[in-house]
Enzyme design. Sequence first.
Site, short mmCIF file in Angstrom:
data_model
loop_
_atom_site.label_atom_id
_atom_site.label_comp_id
_atom_site.label_asym_id
_atom_site.label_seq_id
_atom_site.Cartn_x
_atom_site.Cartn_y
_atom_site.Cartn_z
N HIS A 89 5.58 -20.92 5.84
CA HIS A 89 5.27 -21.17 7.26
C HIS A 89 4.50 -22.49 7.44
CE1 HIS A 89 6.46 -17.08 8.72
NE2 HIS A 89 6.11 -16.75 7.50
N ASN A 162 6.92 -11.86 12.89
CA ASN A 162 8.10 -12.73 12.80
C ASN A 162 9.02 -12.47 13.99
OD1 ASN A 162 7.49 -14.03 10.39
ND2 ASN A 162 8.73 -12.68 9.13
FE1 HDE Z 1 3.29 -14.03 5.40
N1 HDE Z 1 2.07 -15.40 4.52
N2 HDE Z 1 3.38 -13.04 3.65
N3 HDE Z 1 4.63 -12.72 6.19
N4 HDE Z 1 3.23 -15.01 7.12
C1 HDE Z 1 1.55 -16.48 5.13
O1 HDE Z 1 -0.66 -17.16 5.00
C2 HDE Z 1 2.56 -13.22 2.61
C3 HDE Z 1 5.17 -11.65 5.58
C4 HDE Z 1 3.78 -14.64 8.30
O2 HDE Z 1 1.12 -19.39 11.54
C5 HDE Z 1 0.54 -17.18 4.28
O3 HDE Z 1 -1.95 -18.55 6.21
C6 HDE Z 1 2.79 -12.20 1.61
C7 HDE Z 1 5.80 -10.77 6.53
C8 HDE Z 1 3.51 -15.62 9.32
O4 HDE Z 1 -0.49 -19.59 10.09
C9 HDE Z 1 0.45 -16.30 3.05
C10 HDE Z 1 3.81 -11.42 2.11
C11 HDE Z 1 5.63 -11.37 7.74
C12 HDE Z 1 2.75 -16.59 8.68
C13 HDE Z 1 1.46 -15.23 3.33
C14 HDE Z 1 4.16 -11.94 3.39
C15 HDE Z 1 4.89 -12.58 7.52
C16 HDE Z 1 2.58 -16.18 7.32
C17 HDE Z 1 0.81 -18.63 4.05
C18 HDE Z 1 4.47 -10.24 1.45
C19 HDE Z 1 6.13 -10.90 9.11
C20 HDE Z 1 2.23 -17.88 9.28
C21 HDE Z 1 -0.22 -19.38 4.86
C22 HDE Z 1 3.56 -9.23 1.04
C23 HDE Z 1 5.56 -9.65 9.53
C24 HDE Z 1 0.88 -17.72 9.89
C25 HDE Z 1 -1.03 -18.37 5.46
C26 HDE Z 1 0.47 -19.01 10.56
C27 HDE Z 1 1.84 -16.89 6.38
C28 HDE Z 1 1.66 -14.23 2.50
C29 HDE Z 1 5.21 -11.39 4.16
C30 HDE Z 1 4.57 -13.46 8.60
C31 HDE Z 1 0.66 -17.00 1.73
C32 HDE Z 1 2.08 -12.09 0.28
C33 HDE Z 1 6.48 -9.43 6.24
C34 HDE Z 1 3.97 -15.59 10.77
O5 HDE Z 1 -0.81 -15.72 2.92
#
Ligand code: HDE
Length: 725
Positions: A89, A162
């Site tokens: 992202h 999302n």
């Molecule tokens: Fe994320 N995800 N994600 N994700 N995600 C990040 O956090 C992560 C997942 C989502 O505009 C990171 O600040 C793991 C699902 C959005 O700043 C990080 C897993 C969904 C955003 C991270 C998921 C998301 C992130 C990277 C699986 C939808 C952007 C930078 C367990 C429900 C937020 C940050 C923004 C961002 C980890 C799965 C949505 C690395 C480990 C499912 C919208 O922490």
Amino acid sequence: MAKSKARAGAPSGAAISTSYNAPQGAGGETHQIAGANVPTLTTQQGVPVADDQNSLRAGHRSPTLLEDFHLREKLFHFDHERIPERVVHARGYGAHGFFEVTDPLSDVTRADVFQRKGERTPAFVRFSTVAGSKGSVDLARDVRGFAVKIYTKEGNWDLVGNNIPVFFIQDAIKFPVLVHSVKPEPDRGFPQAQSAHTNFWDFISLTPESMHMIMWVMSDRAIPRSFRFMEGFGVHTFRFLDKKDRSTFVKFHWKPKLGMQSVAWNEAVKINGADPDFHRRDLWDSITTGNFPEWELGVQLFDQKFADRFAFDVLDPTKLIPEEELPVRIVGRLVLDRMVDNFFAETEQVAFCTQNVPPGIDFSNDPLLQGRNFSYLDTQIKRLGGPNFTHLPINAPKCPFAHFQQDGHMAMRNPVGRVNYEPNSWGDQGGPRENPVTGTRSFADEDTGPKQRVRSESFSDHYSQARQFFISQTAIEQKHIADALVFELSKVERPDVRARVVSHLLNIDNDLAGAVADGLGIDPPTPAVAAKPTNRKLAASDALSILKNGPESFKGRKVGVLLTDGADASLYAALDAAAKKEGATLEVIAPKIVGATLSDGTLIPARQKIDGGPSVLYDSVVLLLSDKGAEILKTHAPAKDFVNDAFTHCKFIGYTASALPLFEAVALADKLDGGCLAFDGKRDTEVFVKLCRDLRFWDREPGTKARDESAPPKGEPKGARKPRK
Ligand code: HDE
């Protein structure tokens, strides 16, 4: 604190905002320059700077002196301007707004934010793509992040969702490799912002649980027209807790007021070249012109009994609950009405953490959510450099807070007093203490069992909902899914990987698998071995289709008007009025950026010169040309592309008879259809805008039924006529 000020003496006469650092509210030293009163430039230490153009040297042509502290400070700070981009992202765009309750939820949650009808709570939203880096293009085929921070009176609530309601994987432990597989391949460092490559599809073909999400990502949901036209989802099942800590399961939905809309893949490819910031610009333009985008917040509420009888495990993030089975209750609205003052300070530094929930909102045991609750805090420490990122204005709660956490990198608060611990004996001098009444509590879940690495048997159906999604789409949308799969798999270098993906598709839908195999030029393989056979009896869910839920109006959309000198002024005025009445906007494209002088002598300034304003940037187009203008444009490649693309992308095209030479130049004069409307008089401009409510004239799309019967077009005007030549 960055300040934005109008600078006196700005050349265009319009206010120009400057961005510079200065103490909040401070006057600071000023001096006169070219008649303007300007602040004196200083170093970070506040030392006034006499010369910002030349470094300090011993003579005219000698080496630079190390003692030039202004030069060194300026370079040092510049060298440190970047922070690590988000690992996923990375490319995102944010805006401020508010959340307003329309139907209080006091029956199911004690969360203060949901208690009072009409109450507004400040919010910040960041939309994003997942795979590309910060500088990548906006229209990659990808999931869009829809992360919402609501600054409630009981602490920040981050709903980090999302635009797709399910996810690729069921367990957080698989996330790092999922992301490795989609990001640029490690040896060559490409492809950027694309899932169309061997590694991604290799991983996917070996991960059957991803099949439902793959259907969504290959659908038009992954190429939205703009952030304003997409849904958002919390994905996981969460819990609401009432005053007595009784639990209700909840799934969150954001529904765009303007309806859903996507672009065509061929458009997406071209938009990425013409305007890589297409989605950013769209949000900026709409908010700065007062057309505030809005979403409804809906909730699906259910209890354990529903969870027990539902065909799938509600903890499995690769599954959704169809709205037809569990209706969405609309409880509030989210309005974005203010752009950030500074992109870095706010959009880049905003830190969303799934574990930020106020009292009354709690987690379920979804293994993906549990993993995220660790990951987001951890990633912020890396990205923002320490534990004090909550001191940044964009991340700080807007409610009172009191705790004993202290020190660390970049501590920006100055705690006073002697006591920094509790329990303590200092009475009302002793600072904050816990409050069992208002404090947050977790649901007293009793689920427990042997310690083991295991995937629940209830997570083993990987194909049934993928099929349900596919059969819920219109024929046009189904074709787009097949086309997208053929496109993506054609970029995969290994034939065994291509075939393996098709073997999964056979467990979803035979026609889809057949179309993809045909598109790849291979014989359908044998179906993949399924952990659980596909339930082919799940009913279609109309809510899953974009086209079945088209908007009622053309509001919020943009008409590209190709205008030349001498064009009919009354038609232009009528078109402008008709578009305004509908809530749509016109953008003028002309051979020269200065604009076009109409038949009555009025100069209409252009927003785009024809080379920079291809028709892919617009929802529909109008060719308002004079005879002379058409003669000139008919040999001009960008003008020909403008018309050809608009036609190919099934756009509605309004035109004056004088535009026919341009159609002839691209061999379309004999093909003009019901999606093309000749303007005979001013009233036709209104007919045209009504036609545009259908968004596209799908009959034109090759390979699909004339008009998809399962998706009756909404708002088709009775008066639509075949064009005359
Ligand atoms: Fe994320 N995800 N994600 N994700 N995600 C990040 O956090 C992560 C997942 C989502 O505009 C990171 O600040 C793991 C699902 C959005 O700043 C990080 C897993 C969904 C955003 C991270 C998921 C998301 C992130 C990277 C699986 C939808 C952007 C930078 C367990 C429900 C937020 C940050 C923004 C961002 C980890 C799965 C949505 C690395 C480990 C499912 C919208 O922490």
